[in-house]
Motif scaffolding. Structure first.
Motif, PDB file in Angstrom:
ATOM      1  N   ASN A 173      89.978  40.118 -68.231  1.00 37.83           N
ATOM      2  CA  ASN A 173      91.339  39.661 -68.547  1.00 37.83           C
ATOM      3  C   ASN A 173      92.290  40.837 -68.755  1.00 37.83           C
ATOM      4  N   ASP A 174      91.775  41.926 -69.362  1.00 35.45           N
ATOM      5  CA  ASP A 174      92.623  43.107 -69.565  1.00 35.45           C
ATOM      6  C   ASP A 174      93.061  43.701 -68.233  1.00 35.45           C
ATOM      7  N   ILE A 175      92.111  43.773 -67.294  1.00 41.30           N
ATOM      8  CA  ILE A 175      92.448  44.303 -65.971  1.00 41.30           C
ATOM      9  C   ILE A 175      93.452  43.398 -65.268  1.00 41.30           C
ATOM     10  N   THR A 176      93.230  42.081 -65.366  1.00 38.23           N
ATOM     11  CA  THR A 176      94.142  41.123 -64.723  1.00 38.23           C
ATOM     12  C   THR A 176      95.547  41.254 -65.288  1.00 38.23           C
ATOM     13  N   ARG A 177      95.639  41.467 -66.593  1.00 39.20           N
ATOM     14  CA  ARG A 177      96.961  41.600 -67.214  1.00 39.20           C
ATOM     15  C   ARG A 177      97.709  42.808 -66.657  1.00 39.20           C
ATOM     16  N   TYR A 178      97.028  43.919 -66.510  1.00 38.91           N
ATOM     17  CA  TYR A 178      97.690  45.122 -65.996  1.00 38.91           C
ATOM     18  C   TYR A 178      97.978  44.997 -64.491  1.00 38.91           C
ATOM     19  N   GLU A 179      97.099  44.293 -63.765  1.00 42.22           N
ATOM     20  CA  GLU A 179      97.383  44.061 -62.339  1.00 42.22           C
ATOM     21  C   GLU A 179      98.622  43.195 -62.167  1.00 42.22           C
ATOM     22  N   LEU A 180      98.767  42.204 -63.047  1.00 43.69           N
ATOM     23  CA  LEU A 180      99.975  41.369 -63.015  1.00 43.69           C
ATOM     24  C   LEU A 180     101.216  42.206 -63.326  1.00 43.69           C
ATOM     25  N   GLN A 181     101.076  43.098 -64.298  1.00 40.80           N
ATOM     26  CA  GLN A 181     102.196  43.990 -64.625  1.00 40.80           C
ATOM     27  C   GLN A 181     102.547  44.874 -63.428  1.00 40.80           C
ATOM     28  N   LYS A 182     101.530  45.346 -62.728  1.00 43.19           N
ATOM     29  CA  LYS A 182     101.776  46.200 -61.559  1.00 43.19           C
ATOM     30  C   LYS A 182     102.526  45.440 -60.474  1.00 43.19           C
ATOM     31  N   GLU A 183     102.135  44.181 -60.210  1.00 35.73           N
ATOM     32  CA  GLU A 183     102.824  43.394 -59.196  1.00 35.73           C
ATOM     33  C   GLU A 183     104.277  43.140 -59.577  1.00 35.73           C
ATOM     34  N   THR A 184     104.487  42.913 -60.867  1.00 37.64           N
ATOM     35  CA  THR A 184     105.870  42.718 -61.333  1.00 37.64           C
ATOM     36  C   THR A 184     106.697  43.981 -61.108  1.00 37.64           C
ATOM     37  N   LEU A 185     106.114  45.121 -61.415  1.00 37.97           N
ATOM     38  CA  LEU A 185     106.813  46.392 -61.203  1.00 37.97           C
ATOM     39  C   LEU A 185     107.087  46.640 -59.722  1.00 37.97           C
ATOM     40  N   LYS A 186     106.133  46.309 -58.872  1.00 32.29           N
ATOM     41  CA  LYS A 186     106.315  46.487 -57.433  1.00 32.29           C
ATOM     42  C   LYS A 186     107.435  45.591 -56.909  1.00 32.29           C
ATOM     43  N   GLN A 187     107.498  44.346 -57.449  1.00 37.81           N
ATOM     44  CA  GLN A 187     108.577  43.439 -57.042  1.00 37.81           C
ATOM     45  C   GLN A 187     109.930  44.002 -57.466  1.00 37.81           C
TER      46      GLN A 187
END
Length: 436
Positions: A188-202
């Motif tokens: 879940n910790d990894i998923t949270r940061y991956e979601l943050q990364k996608e938001t930043l990329k957008q």
């Protein structure tokens, strides 16, 4: 040289040209202003309007020159008939069949009630209006470009921060994956940061798209090649800003604001129109001269087949009596237009004064925000230094270090944006005073 080699050379040249055009171009504000003065289509339109006003002034001055008319004619004359008063006893009158006429007439107005001088004054004022329109358009274009330019600078800076945040997020994800392999981190910790990364990329994609739009607007306005990529000068945040009091800005606006000059000129234009309406109620006096050569002479019976030459000089007076009762309404309307122009000028003074006061307040607020951001950067740097020292001594987690880095990047971004806001309000003040 073979056709194939020529084609290869042509393609190579085109690609090289495209490459050169596509190169980023670092551009400062002054260079941008220079290009706008040279290439802007809007500025060119107003320049043409000024040239038309120059010709209008020349045409008005030409009214002082004399009017000269020349007429020449040749005609065929039929025979005439002569009757008694009761149309009896008709008699055929032999006429010379060739007729000719030559006339040269000149007239020089020496008094027209001030209409000619007033027309010249009006043309000069219209020329002044055209010049003021051109200067104001130049100010409008410059301020528009400054807005594009500063927004582009902000977005470039924002993109830089987002890219750094994406790099830091990648580091966090890599660290999380390593810890997950060791069993000390959850999926879940990894998923949270991956979601943050996608938001930043957008967000980064949106910033890049916005940069493309602003770059296209700048390139179009400056009439540069469409492939040009404008890079704002990084020294922009260090430009010296003139420190003036509000009253000094108000005084500058009173002297330099072009809208105030336009409305004041509008008052003068309407005053000249009043003079023109008054001139309609006054006589016109002119020197006249004429030379005539006519034939045949038809005032005699039988008609004389001769040429008759005569000339004259004198003074002519023309007075339109009906203007005494027809022109009253027009004169009253012209006076009302003067009053309206004066009221418009007073209103403009109020509006300019309010605009200077409002933007001066915004400029002071921007300075206050800048001081706050400078303090924030100072605190973020201290926090980063402390956290980095603790991290090096294994007293802080990597996430603490990344949070401190993010805070430092965010503070740096806020500081640059705060400096840009100060510069924007400074240029806006120069725009309001029309000293841009």
């Amino acid at each position: 040289m073979s056709k194939k080699k020529r084609l290869i050379i042509l393609c190579y040249t085109a690609l090289c040209s495209l490459y050169l055009y596509a190169q980023p171009r670092v551009m400062g504000i002054e260079e941008m202003f220079r290009l706008a003065d040279e290439n802007s289509e809007s500025i060119r339109i107003y320049k043409t309007g000024k040239e038309a006003a120059d010709e209008q002034l020349k045409a008005a001055k030409a009214q002082r020159l004399p009017d000269i008319n020349l007429s020449v004619s040749a005609s065929y004359w039929g025979n005439g008939r002569l009757w008694d008063r009761d149309f009896g006893n008709a008699t055929k009158i032999e006429m010379p069949h060739f007729g000719n006429n030559f006339a040269l007439e000149a007239q020089q107005v020496i008094y027209a009630g001030g209409a000619i001088n007033s027309g010249i004054e009006l043309a000069e004022l219209n020329k002044l209006i055209a010049e003021l329109d051109q200067q104001k358009n130049r100010q409008d274009i410059r301020f528009l470009l400054v807005g594009y330019y500063l927004d582009l600078y902000k977005l470039k800076n924002q993109g830089y921060v987002l890219e750094k945040n994406i790099e830091l997020t990648d580091q966090v994800i890599a660290n999380m994956m390593a810890r997950r392999e060791q069993g000390t981190a959850l999926k879940n910790d990894i998923t949270r940061y991956e979601l943050q990364k996608e938001t930043l990329k957008q967000q980064l994609t949106q910033v890049k798209d916005a940069c493309k739009i602003l770059n296209h607007q700048l390139v179009t306005t400056l009439h540069l090649p469409r492939e040009t990529k404008i890079i704002p000068d990084s020294t922009l945040v260090n430009i010296p800003i003139q420190t003036l009091s509000e009253q000094q800005w108000q005084d500058m606006a009173g002297k330099s604001n072009l809208t105030l000059q336009q409305t004041q000129t509008g008052v003068q234009i309407n005053e000249q129109k009043v003079k023109q309406e008054r001139s309609e109620r006054l006589p016109q006096i002119a020197l006249v001269a004429a030379e005539h050569l006519d034939g045949p002479i038809t005032i005699e019976v039988p008609v004389l087949d001769n040429n008759f030459n005569y000339w004259y000089v004198g003074i002519g007076v023309k007075y339109n009596i009906s203007s005494l009762f027809k022109n009253n309404r027009k004169l009253k309307q012209a006076r009302l237009n003067v009053r309206k122009a004066q009221e418009t000028h007073r209103l403009t003074i109020e509006q300019v004064e309010n605009a200077v006061q409002a933007n001066y307040t915004n400029l002071q607020t921007a300075y206050s925000d800048l001081r706050t951001q400078e303090k924030r950067v100072e605190l973020a740097n201290e926090n980063y230094s402390v956290t980095n020292n603790r991290y090096q001594n294994e007293l802080a987690l990597l996430t603490d270090m990344l949070d401190a880095s993010n805070a430092k990047l965010s503070a740096d971004l806020g500081l640059v944006n705060a400096r840009i806001n100060v510069i924007y309000h400074y240029y806006k003040m120069k725009y309001i005073t029309h000293t841009l």
